[in-house]
Design an enzyme around this catalytic site. Structure first.
Site, PDB file in Angstrom:
ATOM      1  N   CYS A 110       0.800  -1.229   0.000  1.00  0.00           N
ATOM      2  CA  CYS A 110       0.000   0.000   0.000  1.00  0.00           C
ATOM      3  C   CYS A 110       0.836   1.285   0.000  1.00  0.00           C
ATOM      4  O   CYS A 110       0.373   2.317  -0.490  1.00  0.00           O
ATOM      5  CB  CYS A 110      -0.968  -0.012   1.174  1.00  0.00           C
ATOM      6  SG  CYS A 110      -0.226  -0.606   2.683  1.00  0.00           S
ATOM      7  N   HIS A 129      -2.415   6.611   3.867  1.00  0.00           N
ATOM      8  CA  HIS A 129      -0.962   6.680   4.016  1.00  0.00           C
ATOM      9  C   HIS A 129      -0.450   7.986   3.388  1.00  0.00           C
ATOM     10  O   HIS A 129      -0.781   8.298   2.239  1.00  0.00           O
ATOM     11  CB  HIS A 129      -0.286   5.489   3.305  1.00  0.00           C
ATOM     12  CG  HIS A 129      -0.437   4.176   4.025  1.00  0.00           C
ATOM     13  ND1 HIS A 129      -1.088   4.028   5.215  1.00  0.00           N
ATOM     14  CD2 HIS A 129       0.023   2.927   3.690  1.00  0.00           C
ATOM     15  CE1 HIS A 129      -1.037   2.756   5.598  1.00  0.00           C
ATOM     16  NE2 HIS A 129      -0.376   2.066   4.687  1.00  0.00           N
TER      17      HIS A 129
HETATM   18  N1  LIG Z   1      -1.766  -4.057  -0.593  1.00  0.00           N
HETATM   19  C1  LIG Z   1      -1.409  -3.835   0.657  1.00  0.00           C
HETATM   20  O1  LIG Z   1      -0.401  -3.301   0.974  1.00  0.00           O
HETATM   21  C2  LIG Z   1      -2.241  -4.284   1.760  1.00  0.00           C
HETATM   22  C3  LIG Z   1      -2.290  -5.604   1.917  1.00  0.00           C
HETATM   23  N2  LIG Z   1      -2.886  -6.132   2.965  1.00  0.00           N
HETATM   24  C4  LIG Z   1      -2.808  -7.585   3.039  1.00  0.00           C
HETATM   25  O2  LIG Z   1      -4.130  -8.120   2.867  1.00  0.00           O
HETATM   26  C5  LIG Z   1      -4.238  -9.298   3.618  1.00  0.00           C
HETATM   27  C6  LIG Z   1      -5.433  -9.193   4.546  1.00  0.00           C
HETATM   28  O3  LIG Z   1      -5.246  -8.178   5.523  1.00  0.00           O
HETATM   29  P1  LIG Z   1      -6.412  -7.790   6.537  1.00  0.00           P
HETATM   30  O4  LIG Z   1      -7.703  -7.748   5.804  1.00  0.00           O
HETATM   31  O5  LIG Z   1      -5.954  -6.594   7.275  1.00  0.00           O
HETATM   32  O6  LIG Z   1      -6.441  -9.073   7.520  1.00  0.00           O
HETATM   33  P2  LIG Z   1      -7.599  -9.539   8.508  1.00  0.00           P
HETATM   34  O7  LIG Z   1      -6.925 -10.211   9.637  1.00  0.00           O
HETATM   35  O8  LIG Z   1      -8.540  -8.423   8.803  1.00  0.00           O
HETATM   36  O9  LIG Z   1      -8.414 -10.646   7.666  1.00  0.00           O
HETATM   37  C7  LIG Z   1      -7.890 -11.902   7.381  1.00  0.00           C
HETATM   38  C8  LIG Z   1      -8.890 -12.747   6.601  1.00  0.00           C
HETATM   39  O10 LIG Z   1      -8.303 -14.020   6.352  1.00  0.00           O
HETATM   40  C9  LIG Z   1      -9.105 -15.054   6.945  1.00  0.00           C
HETATM   41  N3  LIG Z   1      -8.237 -16.052   7.560  1.00  0.00           N
HETATM   42  C10 LIG Z   1      -7.322 -15.866   8.540  1.00  0.00           C
HETATM   43  N4  LIG Z   1      -6.746 -17.047   8.880  1.00  0.00           N
HETATM   44  C11 LIG Z   1      -7.321 -17.990   8.108  1.00  0.00           C
HETATM   45  C12 LIG Z   1      -7.165 -19.401   7.975  1.00  0.00           C
HETATM   46  N5  LIG Z   1      -6.278 -20.086   8.714  1.00  0.00           N
HETATM   47  N6  LIG Z   1      -7.918 -20.051   7.066  1.00  0.00           N
HETATM   48  C13 LIG Z   1      -8.790 -19.381   6.296  1.00  0.00           C
HETATM   49  N7  LIG Z   1      -9.002 -18.042   6.368  1.00  0.00           N
HETATM   50  C14 LIG Z   1      -8.278 -17.361   7.252  1.00  0.00           C
HETATM   51  C15 LIG Z   1      -9.941 -14.375   8.008  1.00  0.00           C
HETATM   52  O11 LIG Z   1     -11.129 -15.148   8.206  1.00  0.00           O
HETATM   53  P3  LIG Z   1     -11.920 -15.190   9.627  1.00  0.00           P
HETATM   54  O12 LIG Z   1     -12.598 -13.866   9.791  1.00  0.00           O
HETATM   55  O13 LIG Z   1     -12.884 -16.306   9.433  1.00  0.00           O
HETATM   56  O14 LIG Z   1     -10.882 -15.443  10.682  1.00  0.00           O
HETATM   57  C16 LIG Z   1     -10.204 -13.017   7.335  1.00  0.00           C
HETATM   58  O15 LIG Z   1     -11.234 -13.148   6.405  1.00  0.00           O
HETATM   59  C17 LIG Z   1      -2.875  -9.493   4.312  1.00  0.00           C
HETATM   60  O16 LIG Z   1      -2.039 -10.304   3.511  1.00  0.00           O
HETATM   61  C18 LIG Z   1      -2.335  -8.093   4.380  1.00  0.00           C
HETATM   62  O17 LIG Z   1      -0.928  -8.076   4.507  1.00  0.00           O
HETATM   63  C19 LIG Z   1      -3.518  -5.363   3.871  1.00  0.00           C
HETATM   64  C20 LIG Z   1      -3.538  -3.977   3.766  1.00  0.00           C
HETATM   65  C21 LIG Z   1      -2.906  -3.335   2.672  1.00  0.00           C
HETATM   66  N1  LIG Z   2       2.325  -3.258   5.861  1.00  0.00           N
HETATM   67  C1  LIG Z   2       1.221  -2.412   5.366  1.00  0.00           C
HETATM   68  C2  LIG Z   2      -0.003  -3.224   5.066  1.00  0.00           C
HETATM   69  C3  LIG Z   2       0.269  -4.560   4.445  1.00  0.00           C
HETATM   70  O1  LIG Z   2      -0.363  -5.518   4.789  1.00  0.00           O
HETATM   71  O2  LIG Z   2       1.225  -4.599   3.522  1.00  0.00           O
HETATM   72  P1  LIG Z   2       1.681  -5.928   2.742  1.00  0.00           P
HETATM   73  O3  LIG Z   2       0.512  -6.417   1.923  1.00  0.00           O
HETATM   74  O4  LIG Z   2       2.800  -5.500   1.894  1.00  0.00           O
HETATM   75  O5  LIG Z   2       2.078  -6.940   3.784  1.00  0.00           O
HETATM   76  C4  LIG Z   2       0.929  -1.362   6.432  1.00  0.00           C
HETATM   77  O6  LIG Z   2       1.296  -1.632   7.520  1.00  0.00           O
HETATM   78  O7  LIG Z   2       0.339  -0.329   6.214  1.00  0.00           O
END
Ligand SMILES: NC(=O)C1=CN([C@@H]2O[C@H](COP(=O)(O)OP(=O)(O)OC[C@H]3O[C@@H](n4cnc5c(N)ncnc54)[C@H](OP(=O)(O)O)[C@@H]3O)[C@@H](O)[C@H]2O)C=CC1
Ligand SMILES: N[C@@H](CC(=O)OP(=O)(O)O)C(=O)O
Length: 342
Positions: A149, A241
């Site tokens: 991000c 950000h």
């Molecule tokens: N492009 C970027 O930079 C960004 C990327 N991200 C990335 O996006 C991803 C998600 O982040 P975020 O939404 O904040 O995370 P959350 O913790 O809010 O959500 C995680 C999701 O994954 C599911 N999950 C977790 N563990 C398991 C498992 N063992 N089996 C199946 N499903 C599972 C959860 O389901 P349940 O609710 O049922 O537990 C939930 O739906 C991450 O990889 C994060 O790094 C995030 C922000 C910005």
């Molecule tokens: N690390 C980013 C969010 C994130 O999940 O990034 P990435 O998908 O690269 O792990 C933040 O803290 O704002």
């Protein structure tokens, strides 16, 4: 025209909810499957999603039964992945092998040689890596990724500056707490505070940027030759950000010339439903952009810039879970459809 069926992996999470927001009433895509952990599976989405966006849960998803992350349980042409990166490492290839297009927001595969790390306004040609990937890996489906991000906000603004000859980039980020996930950081740690460390973030900005601006020769990507140096900070802002950027440019353009280049930036993608009218918005006020005032511009898909000064120095800002996450993935999927990969 029938809509393309899409699934969301990690649909209950922070980014998963942003995917639902971005895909609700989408003109090309319709949500056909929502997947999450065992905790949520077998229950209606409306019952298990702890909805954190300040709008109602869309009626179209409220009654969908959540399934586990299993390709056999999902009827869709493309899945958007909002899974934790360690889980994405095994799950995303399993879906690609089964013939799904996986548009991933997780970091697991961003730096793999044959996996596109794409921003439609910046490096749309890198999508052709999909053909290389399918051949290498013998997959019917494929994985494409969007950047971190912080990387993406900066990269969108660097694209119109390339014409001046990029020599080096320094960036200091001020990142919102939603980037760490809903339960990612204690209020006691961030309230009245700034935390000058975000694990792995500086390395991601420094490496992903070079791949994004790398040259694709039809087989692989040769990283861009300039240097990127990042310093990342977590600040007490909910979403958005902010980044202070120093770009050393060979032609040494005046701030007015750079401002003009930002204003004229038109990647020609206005036909894609998620593309904002202005991918870059220029703010001339001395105290903008600011997260509270500017993060929702262009439905959260515009990057705002301001404080353009000699150097060249400027400030960039965008919504980290929309332009920096779900919105970026959906825009990539729209480009995939346009290019015939869907
Ligand atoms: N492009 C970027 O930079 C960004 C990327 N991200 C990335 O996006 C991803 C998600 O982040 P975020 O939404 O904040 O995370 P959350 O913790 O809010 O959500 C995680 C999701 O994954 C599911 N999950 C977790 N563990 C398991 C498992 N063992 N089996 C199946 N499903 C599972 C959860 O389901 P349940 O609710 O049922 O537990 C939930 O739906 C991450 O990889 C994060 O790094 C995030 C922000 C910005
Ligand atoms: N690390 C980013 C969010 C994130 O999940 O990034 P990435 O998908 O690269 O792990 C933040 O803290 O704002």
């Amino acid at each position: 025209m029938a809509k393309i069926k899409v699934g969301i992996l990690g649909a209950t999470g922070n980014v998963g909810q942003r995917f639902i927001q971005a895909l609700d009433n989408h003109p090309w895509f319709e949500i056909s499957a929502l997947a999450a952990s065992e905790r949520s599976a077998g229950k209606k989405y409306g019952e298990v999603a702890d909805w954190k966006i300040g709008t109602e849960i869309p009626e179209t998803v409220e009654d969908i039964e959540v399934v586990t992350i299993d390709p056999k349980k999902i009827d869709a042409d493309i899945v958007f992945s909002a899974l934790p990166a360690d889980l994405a490492m095994t799950v995303e290839p399993a879906f690609a092998k089964e013939g799904f297009v996986v548009a991933s927001n997780a970091s697991a595969f961003r730096m793999e040689e044959d996996i596109p790390l794409t921003i439609p306004e910046v490096n749309p040609d890198h999508l052709e890596l999909i053909d290389v990937q399918k051949k290498n890996r013998n997959w019917d489906g494929c994985i494409i990724t969007n950047p971190n991000c912080s990387t993406i906000m900066m990269a969108v603004t660097l694209k119109p500056l390339l014409q001046f000859g990029m020599e080096s980039i320094n960036v200091a980020t001020m990142q919102a707490i939603s980037g760490a996930g809903y339960n990612g950081i204690y209020a006691m740690s961030i309230y009245d505070n700034v935390v000058p460390y975000i694990g792995g973030e500086e390395e991601k900005i420094e490496t992903e940027t070079l791949k994004i601006f790398g040259e694709f020769d039809g087989g692989k990507i040769k990283n861009a030759p300039f240097k990127v140096s990042a310093s990342c900070n977590r600040v007490p802002v909910i979403d958005g950000h902010t980044e202070a950027v120093w770009a050393t440019l060979k032609d040494d353009p005046k701030p007015e010339t750079v401002r003009d280049a930002f204003l004229k930036f038109d990647p020609g993608l206005s036909h894609l439903p998620t593309e904002p009218k202005h991918p870059i918005i220029v703010r001339d006020e001395p105290d903008r952009p600011q997260p509270r005032l500017d993060r929702d511009m262009g439905n959260g898909m515009s990057v705002s810039v301001g404080r353009i000064r000699e150097g060249i120095r400027y400030v960039a800002l965008g919504h980290n879970t929309i332009r920096g996450a779900a919105g970026a993935s959906v825009l990539n999927a729209e480009l995939l459809k346009e290019k015939g990969y869907l």
